[in-house]
Enzyme design. Structure first.
Site, mmCIF file in Angstrom:
data_model
loop_
_atom_site.group_PDB
_atom_site.id
_atom_site.type_symbol
_atom_site.label_atom_id
_atom_site.label_comp_id
_atom_site.label_asym_id
_atom_site.label_seq_id
_atom_site.Cartn_x
_atom_site.Cartn_y
_atom_site.Cartn_z
ATOM 1 C CG ASP A 1 3.241 4.802 53.908
ATOM 2 O OD1 ASP A 1 3.157 5.821 54.619
ATOM 3 O OD2 ASP A 1 3.396 3.667 54.384
ATOM 4 C CG ASP B 1 8.706 -2.466 52.270
ATOM 5 O OD1 ASP B 1 8.981 -1.450 51.603
ATOM 6 O OD2 ASP B 1 7.948 -2.446 53.261
ATOM 7 C CB CYS C 1 -30.974 -3.041 15.450
ATOM 8 S SG CYS C 1 -30.321 -4.708 15.203
ATOM 9 C CE LYS D 1 20.152 -1.780 62.513
ATOM 10 N NZ LYS D 1 19.724 -0.417 62.942
ATOM 11 C CG ASP E 1 18.935 5.259 50.216
ATOM 12 O OD1 ASP E 1 19.368 5.739 49.145
ATOM 13 O OD2 ASP E 1 18.348 5.939 51.072
#
Length: 1091
Positions: free
Chosen positions: A792, A566, A66, A370, A400
């Site tokens: 990915d 990771d 305004c 690993k 896994d």
């Protein structure tokens, strides 16, 4: 209420009203003269100007303000637009302020110099700056004399009754101008004005106040409520707790736009034009030089070495094409900056629970031999200690390999976290992975550390050493597996003894089960997950494990955002989640962001980064370029996702701006145009309907079905076929889990109310079963996409095809750090896996060369994805091109004819443009020249070894169906600094670069020997061949150092290969003998009688 143009009501946050005797220019004749737009600062309606248009303060962005707020911002504020930060220009009727430009377009001297009939304009403007009702446009031009400031002005406020007035005509006593009160637009009256006593005015309380020219006093309650809400929303809280996701506050007009909480949570920082414009010009010049170069090369063949010339030209054309695919996605590089304080201001409220969005963190691991459990434990500890509300963080560890070693190590980690997490938050330490935190040296005297911190730090270090001993003890025990398999503490056989045939396993270590830290505070949730595996099922490696984590987390916690790391990438910056939320939770731009990618940074790499493990050029140049287009590609770790984007939904569509019409054209023209448009729209609608009928697997942009309808179909409440349609559709897409399907419809996350932990865990076991994904769209349109070992790239590509965009965030302190294989053989195997994944995508239906047209993928973004999948093809021309120098030196031929002056200039310009492009990239990317050179060297080493083998393996897999398995890259241990760097591991990947190196070295020796024997004239043509061969040798120099191992030892295999190849080239030397004349051996009679 009819004001008759004689009233301007004061703002309801102060106690004043002024009666205005407005003239024809400045009066408000009716409510219709208000535009209906709301001022984003004070909340008043914006008035209509004399020209009949709404008042516009900023001509750049038309931000609704305004006129009183515009005047106040120019006089008392920062004189710039709150939205676009453009300086306000003076509008006719407004007084001049410092910094205004000279104006010649209109004559407005009275208002320009703050004068109106001898009365300062600031005095007049202060009266009508108080309003929260109608304002008269051009009020500064009204005829007001000094009498308007006298006490005879009837003013109205709440106050005391006057005894001198009859009871039926009570007047409200008006206190003087309260210039010491808090005001939105302060009044510049002096203190002497406040001493004027104002006489009461009799009024009939039964009549409307408008009859006397006054406004209503109902604003007082509104003002108090508004102040309460404003103070509640503008509280600044420290970063101890965190704010949340509440888009409802975004459009609240009660919050001033200039407050920090209303500002964007991040901003783009374009590269300065002084750096990027020369870079773009050089690219265009290099394109022109390339055209001239190929024009010369093609029109000037080498007749006596036509095969060499043809091979070289084909290789150079391919290099030019691959350079174009790599170069142009870097055309619009940008950087970004986040505002963590604004995030707290927007989403943190004192005394209220945190409103920041929950985040599920995924950690994936396979083989603990690993991927050492100690590294995984440090990653988990850094997640549990992150600077984020504990009830908003859930960490899911995917094992896994179903290894009991990982399970036991995670159990020990959860126990140690009860001590480690409060220590991190108490002293606010960085990083929060104990292995790397205690590896940093602290100078207690220099840093002036408090003695209590030193004492607790030493105690915590002893605790961590004990924790390491326990973890290493578990690793030692796991070296020898018992014949009967592993058993748990209660004597139960470990369910994962058979890695290829075991049930799904879930264990909640921390979270809502009563486990707290040593100080009694709640800890983030920690969940162990090992999905079911059975023979005969394709488990899709890491992508399948990540999809199992998506479903498990959706059932247990269902956070709207997910972080993927990771097992060897720990959180180095405890505010990393906050950094990502500055983009994902931004109410203006966050809705279209599918993920926030952070760069990968590494520990334990040698100072010279021999094998370019850091990938600085990719992360600091290429990814910045992609961020300016549609966003960076997903690199597999250090990425925060929006859960809805991974579910395969389209990005929310852009809102089109309303169409604009011109009032200056006749109406009959609009009638004709509108009738044509209607016909065209009718045709286009028919076409669209036909096209949409033919489309398959196209998801709606939003979740169309209501949660109630889905639940009805799932629960079988309505047995009709129509009620079961939503269930059938969602089961085909997401699988047969009603709990998971219900969770997919909750955009803001959360679990169904009333669900018990036992029922949720039972459903979680169901969604990780090996047959759950059968006949669904998992891996095709939902979750991590299958079909490549580099899932990915494929996953990010699919999300960009759905119209989403990604963001690249580079905090000052690296968000994540990890370990990289610094050994040459491991590094080449890692690159082999990446290249193999690219080859698999290249020969699949998801190849960006032909997939995804007509969707939301931008052309330059497609260029980048094409480059990311075709780069292994470069290995063939690169191998051939690196062989050419040796062949040229050994045969005396060359790929270029006798060079003329024009050709010399052309070659010099070519090399100069390459050098200038690299220098300018270094300048705007902030990359060192040594990083750029190491990247070029390893591009050649990896190109002639890993990329070449990946190309052949990919072709075998696609054409012959021969499947190849990649080995997990071994993570760095703690056997000493850079001990892995000198470790030599023989692999077939070393053969091509080794052969190239030897033949080029022999070629250089042969060439120099030939020039010495032939005299001075042969040195000129030799320089081009020598330059070519030395270029190859320099690029293979890190490979030579890797083959040599440590300086004091030479591998036996290297000696064997050297002897073998030296013998081969010795025979070749005898064949070409450079010391003999080219005409052949000349036989002469010696003169002796042999008889």
């Amino acid at each position: 209420m009819d004001t008759k143009g004689r009233l301007v009501a004061g703002s309801h946050n102060r106690n004043e009203f002024v009666l205005i005797n407005a003239d024809e220019v400045g009066r408000v004749t009716s409510v219709k003269e208000l535009s209906g737009q709301i001022c984003q600062i004070c909340g008043d309606e914006i008035e209509i100007t004399v020209d009949g248009e709404p008042f516009v303060a900023c001509n750049e962005c038309a931000f609704p303000i305004c006129r009183p707020c515009y005047e106040y911002e120019r006089r008392e504020g920062n004189q710039s637009c709150p939205q676009c930060k453009t300086r306000f220009k003076r509008i006719k009727g407004s007084p001049r302020v410092d910094g205004d430009e000279d104006e010649e377009g209109f004559d407005d001297l009275d208002h320009e110099f703050d004068l109106a009939n001898g009365v300062p304009e600031s005095v007049l403007s202060s009266h009508h700056n108080m309003g929260r009702g109608p304002y008269s446009a051009g009020f500064a031009g009204s005829e007001v004399d000094g009498a308007t400031l006298k006490p005879e002005i009837p003013l109205l406020t709440y106050g005391q009754e006057d005894d001198g007035i009859s009871a039926d005509k009570h007047a409200l006593i008006v206190p003087p101008f309260m210039n010491r009160a808090k005001r939105v637009h302060p009044m510049p009256f002096s203190d002497t004005a406040s001493t004027v006593s104002l006489p009461p005015r009799p009024m009939d309380p039964k009549k409307d106040l408008a009859v006397y020219g006054y406004g209503t006093v109902a604003w007082k309650d509104r003002m108090e409520e508004w102040r309460r809400r404003q103070n509640d929303k503008l509280q600044m809280v420290k970063h101890q707790g965190d704010g949340g996701h509440n888009d409802g506050d975004v459009d609240d007009p009660d919050i001033p736009k200039m407050d920090e909480g209303r500002q964007p949570l991040s901003r783009k920082l374009p590269i300065p034009s002084s750096k990027i414009n020369p870079y773009r010009m050089v690219i265009l010049i290099r394109m022109v030089i390339l055209g001239l170069f190929f024009h010369y090369r093609i029109l000037h063949p080498v007749n006596d070495a036509y095969a060499l010339w043809l091979i070289s030209v084909i290789c150079e054309i391919w290099f030019a094409v691959s350079w174009i695919f790599d170069q142009f996605p870097k055309w619009f590089p940008i950087e970004r900056e986040t505002y963590l304080d604004r995030l707290s201001l927007r989403y943190e409220k004192e005394g209220k629970p945190s409103e920041l969005a929950p985040v599920d963190v995924f950690v994936s691991t396979v083989d603990p031999m690993k991927e050492p459990p100690l590294i995984t434990a440090n990653t988990v500890l850094s997640i549990l200690a992150v600077d984020y509300p504990v009830d908003k963080v859930a960490c899911y560890v995917s094992d896994d390999g179903a290894a009991m070693l990982t399970f036991e190590a995670l159990s020990e980690t959860s126990e140690f976290a009860r001590k480690w997490v409060p220590f991190c938050k108490k002293f606010n330490i960085e990083p929060r992975a104990p292995e790397w935190y205690f590896a940093e040296k602290v100078d207690y005297l220099k840093d002036k550390v408090h003695p209590s911190f030193v004492r607790e730090r030493r105690a915590m270090k002893r605790e961590y050493e004990d924790f390491k001993v326990r973890i290493n003890g578990l690793v030692t025990m796991a070296q020898k597996v018992p014949e009967e398999g592993w058993t748990m503490q209660d004597g139960t056989p470990w369910p994962g003894n058979d890695v290829r045939d075991h049930p799904g396993m879930i264990q909640v270590f921390l979270g809502n089960n009563g486990v707290h830290d040593i100080e009694g505070n709640e800890l983030p949730r920690l969940v162990y997950v090992s999905r079911e595996k059975r023979p005969g099922f394709d488990h899709h490696k890491k992508a399948g494990a990540m999809n199992a984590l998506i479903r498990v987390s959706a059932v247990i916690s269902n956070a709207p955002y997910m972080l993927n790391v990771d097992c060897d990438h720990y959180i180095n910056n405890s505010k990393a989640l906050r950094e990502s939320m500055c983009f994902l939770m931004d109410p203006t731009s966050g809705k279209k962001i599918c993920y926030v990618q952070f760069p990968q940074r590494f520990d334990g790499i040698d100072r010279h980064d021999r094998y370019s493990n850091r990938n600085i050029v990719f992360f600091d140049i290429n990814m910045k370029g992609l961020d300016g287009i549609q966003g960076p590609i997903y690199v597999g770790t250090g990425c925060v996702f929006r859960r809805q984007a991974l579910y395969g939904y389209d990005a929310p569509p852009k809102k089109k701006a309303p169409g604009k019409t011109c009032n200056c054209l006749p109406k009959w023209l609009f009638c004709c145009c509108s009738s044509r448009k209607k016909k065209a729209k009718g045709k286009s609608k028919d076409k669209k309907e036909k096209s949409t009928r033919g489309k398959k697997n196209k998801d709606p942009p939003k979740q169309v079905h209501a949660l109630e309808n889905i639940e009805e179909g799932i629960e079988g409440i309505d047995s009709e076929k129509s009620s079961l349609m939503p269930q059938i559709k969602f089961e085909k897409k997401f699988g047969q889990s009603p709990v998971f399907i219900a969770s997919t419809l909750l955009e803001d996350g959360g679990v169904p109310p009333g669900a018990t932990s036992a029922s949720l865990l039972k459903e979680a076991i169901h969604v990780i079963s090996c047959g759950y994904e059968d006949k669904t769209e998992w891996g095709k349109e939902v979750g991590w996409i299958y079909g490549s070992v580099t899932e990915d790239i494929l996953t990010g590509f699919k999300m960009h095809c759905h119209g989403w965009r990604s963001v690249y965030c580079i905090p000052k302190r690296p968000a994540f750090k990890g370990s990289a294989p610094i050994n040459l053989s491991d590094r080449l195997h890692q690159v082999l896996r990446w290249a193999l994944g690219s080859v698999e995508i290249l020969f699949s239906k998801h190849c960006p060369i032909w997939y995804g047209y007509g969707c939301g993928l931008k052309p330059l973004e497609r260029f980048s994805y094409i480059n990311s999948v075709v780069y292994p093809l470069t290995s063939v021309p690169l191998l051939a091109y690196c062989t050419l120098p040796a062949i040229c030196l050994l045969t005396g031929k060359f790929i270029v004819p006798e060079i003329s002056n024009y050709a010399s200039i052309l070659f010099m310009l070519m090399f100069l443009s390459i050098a200038v492009t690299s220098i300018l990239e270094i300048q705007w990317g902030g990359v060192g020249i040594d990083d750029l050179w190491r990247n070029e060297q390893f591009w050649v080493i990896g190109g002639v070894s890993s990329h070449l083998f990946a190309l052949f393996q990919g072709l075998l897999k696609v054409l012959a169906g021969v499947n190849t398995n990649f080995t997990v890259t071994s993570k760095a241990g703690d056997d000493g600094d850079f001990s892995e760097l000198y470790l030599f591991k023989w692999t077939t990947l070393l053969l091509p670069p080794l052969t190239l190196l030897i033949i080029n070295i022999i070629g250089v020796i042969v060439g120099i020997s030939d020039a010495i024997s032939n005299g001075y004239e042969s040195w000129g043509p030799l320089f081009g061949r020598l330059f070519f061969a030395i270029w190859v040798i320099l690029h293979l120099y890190p490979f030579l150092k890797g083959m040599m191992g440590k300086q004091n030892s030479v591998p036996t295999i290297l000696i064997v290969w050297s002897i073998l190849l030296a013998s081969i080239f010795s025979l070749l030397w005898v064949r070409i003998n450079p010391f003999l004349e080219r005409g052949g051996i000349v036989l002469e009679v010696c003169g002796l009688d042999c008889d």
